[in-house]
Design a protein around this motif. Structure first.
Motif, short mmCIF file in Angstrom:
data_model
loop_
_atom_site.label_atom_id
_atom_site.label_comp_id
_atom_site.label_asym_id
_atom_site.label_seq_id
_atom_site.Cartn_x
_atom_site.Cartn_y
_atom_site.Cartn_z
N GLY A 416 0.80 -1.12 0.10
CA GLY A 416 -0.14 -0.07 0.04
C GLY A 416 0.73 1.34 -0.02
O GLY A 416 1.66 1.35 0.79
N GLN A 417 0.42 2.21 -0.81
CA GLN A 417 1.12 3.55 -0.93
C GLN A 417 0.00 4.61 -0.65
O GLN A 417 -1.06 4.46 -1.31
N PHE A 418 0.26 5.52 0.20
CA PHE A 418 -0.77 6.36 0.75
C PHE A 418 -0.40 7.90 0.33
O PHE A 418 0.76 8.29 0.38
N LYS A 419 -1.63 8.53 0.39
CA LYS A 419 -1.57 10.01 0.21
C LYS A 419 -2.44 10.20 1.62
O LYS A 419 -3.78 10.68 1.37
N GLY A 420 -2.02 10.23 2.95
CA GLY A 420 -3.02 10.34 3.95
C GLY A 420 -3.09 11.85 4.29
O GLY A 420 -2.20 12.74 4.30
N GLN A 421 -4.44 12.18 4.54
CA GLN A 421 -4.66 13.74 4.59
C GLN A 421 -5.55 13.98 5.81
O GLN A 421 -6.76 13.61 5.70
N VAL A 422 -4.96 14.43 6.90
CA VAL A 422 -5.84 15.06 8.06
C VAL A 422 -6.77 16.21 7.60
O VAL A 422 -6.08 17.48 7.96
N ASP A 423 -7.86 16.10 7.12
CA ASP A 423 -8.54 17.26 6.53
C ASP A 423 -10.00 16.82 6.53
O ASP A 423 -10.62 15.95 6.05
N PRO A 424 -10.69 17.55 7.55
CA PRO A 424 -12.16 17.15 7.79
C PRO A 424 -12.98 17.37 6.47
O PRO A 424 -14.05 16.84 6.47
N GLU A 425 -13.01 18.26 5.65
CA GLU A 425 -13.51 18.45 4.37
C GLU A 425 -13.35 17.15 3.52
O GLU A 425 -14.52 17.12 2.42
N LEU A 426 -12.64 16.59 3.95
CA LEU A 426 -12.52 15.22 2.94
C LEU A 426 -13.38 14.01 3.31
O LEU A 426 -13.50 13.05 2.78
N SER A 427 -13.89 14.22 4.68
CA SER A 427 -14.60 13.01 5.32
C SER A 427 -15.62 13.61 6.05
O SER A 427 -15.72 13.39 7.27
N LYS A 428 -16.70 14.17 5.45
CA LYS A 428 -17.82 14.66 6.05
C LYS A 428 -18.76 13.67 6.32
O LYS A 428 -18.89 12.66 5.75
N PRO A 429 -19.37 13.93 7.62
CA PRO A 429 -20.69 12.95 7.94
C PRO A 429 -21.34 12.23 7.04
O PRO A 429 -21.89 11.07 7.16
N GLN A 430 -21.82 13.12 6.00
CA GLN A 430 -22.93 12.74 5.20
C GLN A 430 -22.60 11.51 4.26
O GLN A 430 -23.09 10.94 3.48
N MET A 431 -20.93 11.35 4.29
CA MET A 431 -20.48 10.41 3.41
C MET A 431 -20.83 8.93 3.94
O MET A 431 -20.73 7.91 3.11
N PHE A 432 -20.98 9.04 5.21
CA PHE A 432 -20.76 7.51 5.88
C PHE A 432 -22.24 6.86 6.19
O PHE A 432 -22.67 6.60 7.37
N ASN A 433 -23.02 6.76 4.95
CA ASN A 433 -24.35 6.17 5.14
C ASN A 433 -24.80 5.42 3.73
O ASN A 433 -24.05 5.63 2.90
N VAL A 434 -25.57 4.53 3.85
CA VAL A 434 -26.00 3.59 2.80
C VAL A 434 -26.42 4.51 1.62
O VAL A 434 -26.23 4.00 0.43
N GLN A 435 -27.12 5.42 1.94
CA GLN A 435 -27.69 6.25 0.82
C GLN A 435 -26.69 6.95 0.08
O GLN A 435 -26.88 7.30 -0.97
N HIS A 436 -25.56 7.34 0.77
CA HIS A 436 -24.58 8.03 0.04
C HIS A 436 -23.81 6.98 -1.12
O HIS A 436 -23.50 7.30 -2.17
N MET A 437 -23.83 5.63 -0.61
CA MET A 437 -23.44 4.81 -1.48
C MET A 437 -24.08 4.41 -2.71
O MET A 437 -23.60 4.35 -3.82
N ARG A 438 -25.47 4.60 -2.38
CA ARG A 438 -26.24 4.37 -3.69
C ARG A 438 -26.28 5.70 -4.48
O ARG A 438 -26.03 5.18 -5.83
N ALA A 439 -26.27 6.88 -3.81
CA ALA A 439 -26.16 8.24 -4.86
C ALA A 439 -24.76 8.00 -5.59
O ALA A 439 -24.93 8.49 -6.75
N THR A 440 -23.63 7.66 -4.92
CA THR A 440 -22.56 7.59 -5.58
C THR A 440 -22.25 6.40 -6.83
O THR A 440 -21.67 6.74 -7.93
#
Length: 442
Positions: A416-440
């Motif tokens: 694994g080769q990473f680009k780790g970013q501590v940035d809250p804008e990249l991981s907003k709460p609305q991303m972490f639900n099933v509806q987001h998976m379907r929409a994406t």
């Protein structure tokens, strides 16, 4: 009856004793915190013959057996790889996390059964040094990992490259490009809102969201993991398969299957990605060991592939089959912890985790099959946040920066080769639900 003078003297003595006790308790608390978070303030680890800048290979590895884990020792003895020794440096966690630990010191305790914990709100739950006579010392260290500051309150690995390799021939079989996102719902100390995200109707502690970007045959495959605050509750996990265009819930056993044909199972993520209650934990001892900690910007970087528009370059790999990150290794304080699955149908008989005592990341893990033979060995390179992307500076997050999962029985690896970013804008709460998976996925 006491006279007014006697009462005054008595009150003065009591005030003095109380103040003295408070002062002593405060001093003891500071000692515990400093020892836990700053283990190199008073003593720098050393080993006879070991020096910064030296290379450990087949010719000299015998004299360093005590500071190299058994699996990696075998790799060096076989001539598959070598180790370059780096300077031991402090990976200071964020002061807010340290402060939260101080505030809750002595208020956190284990429940009656494995997986129960009382009094934790934020910070490291058990900063006291592990006691070999404590039968639950390993469990406490596991909680320190679970509630650690790995990726902070939220972060993303974007992009994240996995490569599948034949270890004998060095043939690169497959490259998968991901984005990984992490979000803590509770125990938050930096990113607003703190200390937790509300509303939180499912009472989650943490969530992980994964999306495949390339190649075409698995593009838009997505994984979502919800981890409950109650460790006795099972994770809820969902998988979205782009070619089927539907979301399906993962069965419990699927977290121990090979993930997308790699050498990793979902339970392997970050060193251990499961419940505390899924394992029996045993503390095996404290030792100094060479561990994969380094400054990313000072390493030999991959200049041929995966260079981003901003100039960021990932860690290069070398050694047998191209399965080893080209990094330096620090002599660091380590807790050795063994985890044994409680489920007899689990594919592993045990894992041996080498937990870093300062950061409570798990940079080295060795896994054994049901027969007790060594099966897989996991390296997660840890990069200092101040010598990485500018946005990571000052975050106090020990950055997961490279990995190598080697299946020693199959002579195969996934890197694994990473680009780790501590940035809250990249991981907003609305991303972490099933509806987001379907929409994406639509």
């Amino acid at each position: 009856m006491k006279t007014r003078l006697q009462k005054s003297v008595f009150s003065g003595l009591m005030i003095g004793l109380t103040a003295g006790m408070l002062s002593a308790n405060a001093y003891a608390s500071d000692e515990v915190i400093n020892a836990s978070f700053h283990p190199y303030n008073d003593e720098t680890p050393s080993h006879e013959g070991l020096s910064v800048g030296m290379n450990i290979d087949q010719s000299n590895v015998d004299q360093f057996k005590d500071v190299i884990d058994p699996a990696f020792l075998t790799f060096i003895e076989n001539g598959w790889t070598s180790m370059t020794v780096g300077e031991t440096t402090s990976f200071d966690l964020h002061p807010a996390y340290v402060g939260a630990t101080h505030d809750s010191l002595g208020q956190v305790s284990l429940g009656e059964q494995v997986g129960e914990i009382n009094g934790w709100k934020a910070g490291r739950p058990f900063p006291q040094a592990p006691d070999a006579n404590d039968p639950r010392a390993g469990e406490k260290l596991a909680w320190n990992y679970k509630y650690g500051y790995n990726w902070g309150d939220s972060a993303a690995i974007a992009p994240f490259y996995w490569k599948y390799r034949d270890m004998d021939s060095g043939k690169l079989e497959r490259t998968i490009k991901f984005n990984f996102h992490f979000l803590n719902y509770k125990g938050r100390v930096i990113q607003e809102p703190t200390p937790e995200i509300t509303p939180n109707p499912s009472d989650l502690f943490r969530a992980i969201y994964v999306q495949v970007l390339d190649p075409a045959d698995v593009r838009n495959t997505q994984l979502l993991i919800h981890r409950a605050a109650d460790d006795l509750k099972r994770d809820n996990s969902w998988l979205y398969l782009g070619f089927q265009r539907r979301v399906r819930r993962l069965a419990t056993g699927q977290v121990t299957d090979a993930f997308l044909g790699s050498d990793l199972m979902i339970e392997d993520f970050e060193g251990y990605n499961g419940r505390i209650s899924d394992m029996d934990w045993t503390y095996k001892g404290t030792r100094y060991m060479l561990m994969p900690f380094y400054n990313h910007n000072d390493m030999n970087l991959d200049t041929e592939t995966h260079q981003d528009d901003d100039g960021y370059q990932v860690i290069a790999f070398n050694g047998q089959g191209g399965c080893f990150p080209d990094i330096t290794w620090q002599l660091r304080k380590v807790y050795e912890v063994e985890s044994v699955p409680v489920d007899d149908s689990h594919p592993l008989s045990k894992r041996v985790h080498y937990m870093d005592a300062q950061t409570f990341t798990i940079p080295r893990t060795v896994s054994y099959d049901r027969k007790g033979s060594m099966w897989k060995t996991f390296t997660i390179g840890q990069a200092h946040p101040d010598y990485h992307l500018p946005k990571n500076k000052g975050t106090g997050v020990s950055i997961d920066d490279s990995f190598s999962m080697i299946d020693v029985q199959a002579s195969h690896c996934t890197t694994g080769q990473f680009k780790g970013q501590v940035d809250p804008e990249l991981s907003k709460p609305q991303m972490f639900n099933v509806q987001h998976m379907r929409a994406t996925g639509s």
